[in-house]
Design a protein around this motif. Structure first.
Motif, mmCIF file in Angstrom:
data_model
loop_
_atom_site.group_PDB
_atom_site.id
_atom_site.type_symbol
_atom_site.label_atom_id
_atom_site.label_comp_id
_atom_site.label_asym_id
_atom_site.label_seq_id
_atom_site.Cartn_x
_atom_site.Cartn_y
_atom_site.Cartn_z
ATOM 1 N N MET A 1 7.696 21.659 -2.781
ATOM 2 C CA MET A 1 8.315 20.732 -1.836
ATOM 3 C C MET A 1 9.826 20.936 -1.802
ATOM 4 O O MET A 1 10.448 20.723 -0.763
ATOM 5 C CB MET A 1 7.967 19.307 -2.242
ATOM 6 C CG MET A 1 7.952 18.350 -1.088
ATOM 7 S SD MET A 1 6.817 18.873 0.187
ATOM 8 C CE MET A 1 7.253 17.714 1.459
ATOM 9 N N TRP B 1 17.056 24.637 8.474
ATOM 10 C CA TRP B 1 16.660 24.468 9.875
ATOM 11 C C TRP B 1 17.684 23.601 10.613
ATOM 12 O O TRP B 1 18.192 23.975 11.681
ATOM 13 C CB TRP B 1 15.268 23.836 9.902
ATOM 14 C CG TRP B 1 14.675 23.659 11.259
ATOM 15 C CD1 TRP B 1 15.031 24.295 12.402
ATOM 16 C CD2 TRP B 1 13.590 22.791 11.579
ATOM 17 N NE1 TRP B 1 14.233 23.878 13.427
ATOM 18 C CE2 TRP B 1 13.356 22.961 12.958
ATOM 19 C CE3 TRP B 1 12.807 21.901 10.864
ATOM 20 C CZ2 TRP B 1 12.347 22.258 13.620
ATOM 21 C CZ3 TRP B 1 11.814 21.218 11.520
ATOM 22 C CH2 TRP B 1 11.581 21.398 12.871
ATOM 23 N N VAL C 1 14.050 22.789 5.443
ATOM 24 C CA VAL C 1 14.394 21.839 6.501
ATOM 25 C C VAL C 1 15.913 21.723 6.630
ATOM 26 O O VAL C 1 16.453 21.658 7.746
ATOM 27 C CB VAL C 1 13.755 20.466 6.208
ATOM 28 C CG1 VAL C 1 14.261 19.420 7.182
ATOM 29 C CG2 VAL C 1 12.248 20.567 6.307
ATOM 30 N N GLY D 1 0.768 -1.243 0.000
ATOM 31 C CA GLY D 1 0.000 0.000 0.000
ATOM 32 C C GLY D 1 0.793 1.282 0.000
ATOM 33 O O GLY D 1 0.216 2.361 0.084
ATOM 34 N N TYR D 2 2.121 1.193 -0.099
ATOM 35 C CA TYR D 2 2.895 2.426 -0.147
ATOM 36 C C TYR D 2 2.676 3.119 -1.489
ATOM 37 O O TYR D 2 2.569 2.474 -2.527
ATOM 38 C CB TYR D 2 4.378 2.127 0.050
ATOM 39 C CG TYR D 2 5.266 3.339 -0.068
ATOM 40 C CD1 TYR D 2 5.369 4.240 0.977
ATOM 41 C CD2 TYR D 2 5.986 3.584 -1.231
ATOM 42 C CE1 TYR D 2 6.162 5.349 0.867
ATOM 43 C CE2 TYR D 2 6.788 4.694 -1.348
ATOM 44 C CZ TYR D 2 6.878 5.582 -0.294
ATOM 45 O OH TYR D 2 7.654 6.684 -0.416
ATOM 46 N N VAL D 3 2.597 4.429 -1.461
ATOM 47 C CA VAL D 3 2.398 5.193 -2.691
ATOM 48 C C VAL D 3 3.442 6.301 -2.733
ATOM 49 O O VAL D 3 3.764 6.888 -1.699
ATOM 50 C CB VAL D 3 0.995 5.823 -2.728
ATOM 51 C CG1 VAL D 3 0.763 6.487 -4.066
ATOM 52 C CG2 VAL D 3 -0.067 4.794 -2.473
ATOM 53 N N ASN D 4 3.969 6.555 -3.935
ATOM 54 C CA ASN D 4 4.923 7.650 -4.063
ATOM 55 C C ASN D 4 4.248 8.973 -3.743
ATOM 56 O O ASN D 4 3.080 9.186 -4.045
ATOM 57 C CB ASN D 4 5.482 7.706 -5.483
ATOM 58 C CG ASN D 4 6.475 6.607 -5.715
ATOM 59 O OD1 ASN D 4 7.169 6.191 -4.791
ATOM 60 N ND2 ASN D 4 6.540 6.124 -6.948
ATOM 61 N N ASN D 5 5.026 9.870 -3.148
ATOM 62 C CA ASN D 5 4.497 11.149 -2.722
ATOM 63 C C ASN D 5 4.527 12.137 -3.889
ATOM 64 O O ASN D 5 5.589 12.626 -4.268
ATOM 65 C CB ASN D 5 5.349 11.664 -1.563
ATOM 66 C CG ASN D 5 4.741 12.847 -0.898
ATOM 67 O OD1 ASN D 5 4.110 13.670 -1.543
ATOM 68 N ND2 ASN D 5 4.916 12.940 0.390
ATOM 69 N N GLY D 6 3.347 12.425 -4.454
ATOM 70 C CA GLY D 6 3.302 13.308 -5.612
ATOM 71 C C GLY D 6 3.694 14.736 -5.304
ATOM 72 O O GLY D 6 4.092 15.493 -6.183
ATOM 73 N N PHE D 7 3.588 15.114 -4.041
ATOM 74 C CA PHE D 7 3.944 16.468 -3.635
ATOM 75 C C PHE D 7 5.441 16.733 -3.839
ATOM 76 O O PHE D 7 5.858 17.845 -4.131
ATOM 77 C CB PHE D 7 3.575 16.655 -2.159
ATOM 78 C CG PHE D 7 3.363 18.083 -1.760
ATOM 79 C CD1 PHE D 7 3.353 19.097 -2.699
ATOM 80 C CD2 PHE D 7 3.150 18.407 -0.430
ATOM 81 C CE1 PHE D 7 3.135 20.408 -2.329
ATOM 82 C CE2 PHE D 7 2.936 19.712 -0.046
ATOM 83 C CZ PHE D 7 2.927 20.712 -0.994
ATOM 84 N N ILE E 1 10.460 23.487 0.641
ATOM 85 C CA ILE E 1 10.309 22.991 2.012
ATOM 86 C C ILE E 1 11.526 22.158 2.405
ATOM 87 O O ILE E 1 12.029 22.277 3.520
ATOM 88 C CB ILE E 1 8.999 22.184 2.142
ATOM 89 C CG1 ILE E 1 7.810 23.137 1.998
ATOM 90 C CG2 ILE E 1 8.925 21.468 3.478
ATOM 91 C CD1 ILE E 1 6.468 22.464 1.967
#
Lengths: 392, 220
Positions: free
Chosen positions: B197, B207, B204, B185-191, B200
């Protein structure tokens, strides 16, 4: 009760005080201790007036206001499931099915979010912020019931860290953390956040979906120009339609709105101006009426999708909304206008509430700034003639 | 600076000062995370690790060469037209790099598209030319160019690593995330594929860097 308080204060608390075994975790301990009882600490110097309603109680009022929405959402999840299967089961069966599907999402959201909060509180050595009590309840309510749990967990971590902790914790955040969680899911996993995902259609042996079953939300129908399939106004108002867990029932949300307004937590100004903004834009689009979506009665916008939920629970977030009374009117009005605008004119986003509120969250400080500036100018103007008179 | 003194002492090739030129941009003088320059290309070309690497090498070549050339010319460039001279030098080098990329790694060159040409406008390069090469000898200028490009490249590769790993499940085009994760059930992160991103991720990195290096935190 008294015995319990005595027990906690005398037996457990010393472990967490300076020199105690678990002093390192005293922030976490305080967070739990003050959850139900206000500590007996008193300010020793100077005079301070303290309201009994501190942040923890304020947040609790919101959670209470969210309860009708949550319960309705649970029932609706079951109702939609059995309706898709063409089965007629009792109210309690429907509720029980939804309860089993919704509760894990709520638990994951709270456990993960609070864990992040506690970790940051210990690292940064500040008290545990109570803000997540509300965010943790809001996040499950604005996702579809079919969202995988690990996505909820990931979105919660993202929202708490990037949305809140990098800005300095509760009260410093620019964007509403719960909406940020949804925005994260929306852009990261689009396949799980739009399309035919609003109804849990897990099948057991011997079951089949009803012929002609469509899991589309009213907004998706309108975006596809299927006005004739739209549910009735009463259905949309009561909320027996597909949608995110908490957003469907305008009635339950209205009960929550009454609680918020009665306890003084939610701002009536914002709620009303969002509604007025939405109606205004709906009317304006009616004038053009190029397609059927533009021609629908404006009040449809209020009962479809997340409009009511966003207006009552999201836009009124005291941290991210405008602070000045006049600013609140502008802020709310623009949210309403933008929501309907995005819904009707942008085919990529059937729901505009999330994006509209996030955008106005960013603009809220600017609105406040100009409201304050305008006020100063007005007062300066009022002052000038009098000074002139004195000189003459 | 030191070349005006009466008895010029021959400086070692890798003296402490020169080594600092190489190492500082990697850490507390990083062009991206500390000076916040060249952000545009970080957002645009870090979707994949391969493009990030090619970009980093290209910028390193342009930067080192242009630093050396400007440093050699520094006493003959009239101050009034120095920016134009710098631009011409950088632009010629970028055209060279572009041709090389087209000849040897055509597919990557296609993906980088306009951003190879935009190296000309990379503020890190102009910044180093103005701030360093115009007033230093060729060898330190060369080291400075390499160092800054390495600092830029390090951030580029870090961002590219996370974006490709989480966004596409691959590294350098090879699948890294095992199939059984997708099956459960893992799905690639489209963000991660979208430019915001990258911002971000850079945030990080900044940071973490400032958390470890409190002197970088500007009090305002």
């Amino acid at each position: 009760m008294k015995a319990l308080i005595q027990f906690v204060e005398n037996k457990i608390q010393p472990n967490f005080e300076k020199g105690g075994k678990f002093h390192k975790f005293h922030r976490s301990f305080e967070a739990f201790q003050t959850f139900l009882y206000v500590k007996g600490d008193v300010t020793r110097q100077g005079s301070h007036i303290r309201d009994a309603v501190d942040m923890k109680r304020t947040m609790f009022h919101v959670v209470i206001a969210l309860t009708p929405v949550l319960l309705f959402g649970m029932w609706n999840a079951g109702l939609q499931h059995y309706r898709a299967l063409g089965m007629d089961v009792s109210f309690w069966n429907e509720f029980w099915f939804g309860f089993l599907r919704v509760l894990p999402i709520v638990v994951v959201s709270y456990v993960v979010g609070l864990a992040v909060e506690f970790i940051f509180a210990e690292i940064r050595n500040h008290e545990v912020n109570e803000g997540f009590l509300v965010s943790g309840m809001l996040i499950p309510l604005i996702v579809p019931v079919t969202t995988p749990l690990w996505m909820v967990a990931l979105a919660t971590i993202f929202a708490v860290i990037i949305g809140k902790e990098v800005f300095g914790g509760t009260g410093m955040n620019i964007l509403n953390p719960a909406l940020l969680a949804r925005a994260f899911l929306f852009f990261a996993y689009p396949a799980f956040m739009s399309g035919e995902i609003w109804i849990n259609t897990t099948l057991r042996e011997g079951q089949a979906l009803v012929d002609g079953f469509s899991g589309a939300t009213p907004l998706a129908m309108l975006a596809a120009n299927e006005v004739q399939n739209l549910p009735s106004v009463l259905e949309m108002f009561l909320g027996t339609i597909p949608g995110s867990i908490g957003e469907t029932s305008t009635l339950a949300i209205l009960i929550g709105a009454l609680i918020l307004i009665a306890t003084g937590v939610g701002s009536l100004r914002i709620i009303l101006s969002v509604v007025v903004g939405g109606l205004f834009m709906g009317l304006l689009l009616n004038l053009f009426s190029v397609n059927e979506f533009m021609a629908i009665p404006p009040y449809y916008h209020l009962i479809m999708g997340g409009f009511a939920f966003g207006a009552v629970f999201m836009a009124t977030d005291p941290v991210t909304a405008s602070q000045t009374p006049r600013g609140k009117y502008i802020y709310g009005f623009l949210i309403g206008v933008l929501t309907v605008l995005i819904r009707v004119l942008n085919p990529a986003y059937p729901e505009g509430m999330m994006l509209a509120i996030l955008l106005m969250n960013v603009f809220a400080p600017l609105i406040d700034h100009y409201v304050v500036e305008a006020n100063m100018k007005r007062r300066l103007k009022r002052m000038k003639p009098s000074t002139v008179k004195v000189q003459a | 600076m030191s070349d005006n003194t009466n008895k010029p002492k021959k400086e070692e090739l890798f003296s402490v000062k020169n080594r600092k030129l190489l190492s500082n941009p990697m850490g507390k003088d990083n062009p991206i995370t500390v000076q916040v320059l060249g952000i545009c290309s970080v957002l645009a070309i870090t979707v994949q690790l391969k493009t990030s690497l090619v970009m980093a090498i290209s910028v390193m070549a342009v930067m080192a060469a242009s630093n050396v050339i400007i440093s050699l010319l520094r006493n003959t460039i009239p101050p009034r037209i120095r920016i134009i001279v710098q631009l011409i030098v950088v632009a010629s080098l970028v055209i060279l790099v572009d041709q090389v990329l087209k000849a040897f790694v055509y597919d990557v060159s296609r993906q980088l598209s306009v951003f190879v040409g935009l190296i000309i406008t990379n503020c890190i390069i102009m910044g180093r030319l103005e701030a360093f090469a115009l007033s230093n000898k060729p060898w330190p200028s060369f080291l400075d160019g390499i160092g800054n490009a390495a600092g830029y490249g390090a951030v580029l590769l870090t961002v590219g690593f996370f974006r490709e790993l989480l966004g596409s499940g691959t590294l350098f085009g090879y699948q890294v995330i095992p199939n059984f994760l997708y099956n459960i059930g893992y799905v690639n992160n489209g963000f991660m594929i979208l430019p915001p991103m990258a911002l971000i991720v850079v945030g990080v990195i900044i940071w973490i860097q400032r958390y470890k290096n409190p002197e970088l935190v500007d009090v305002s």
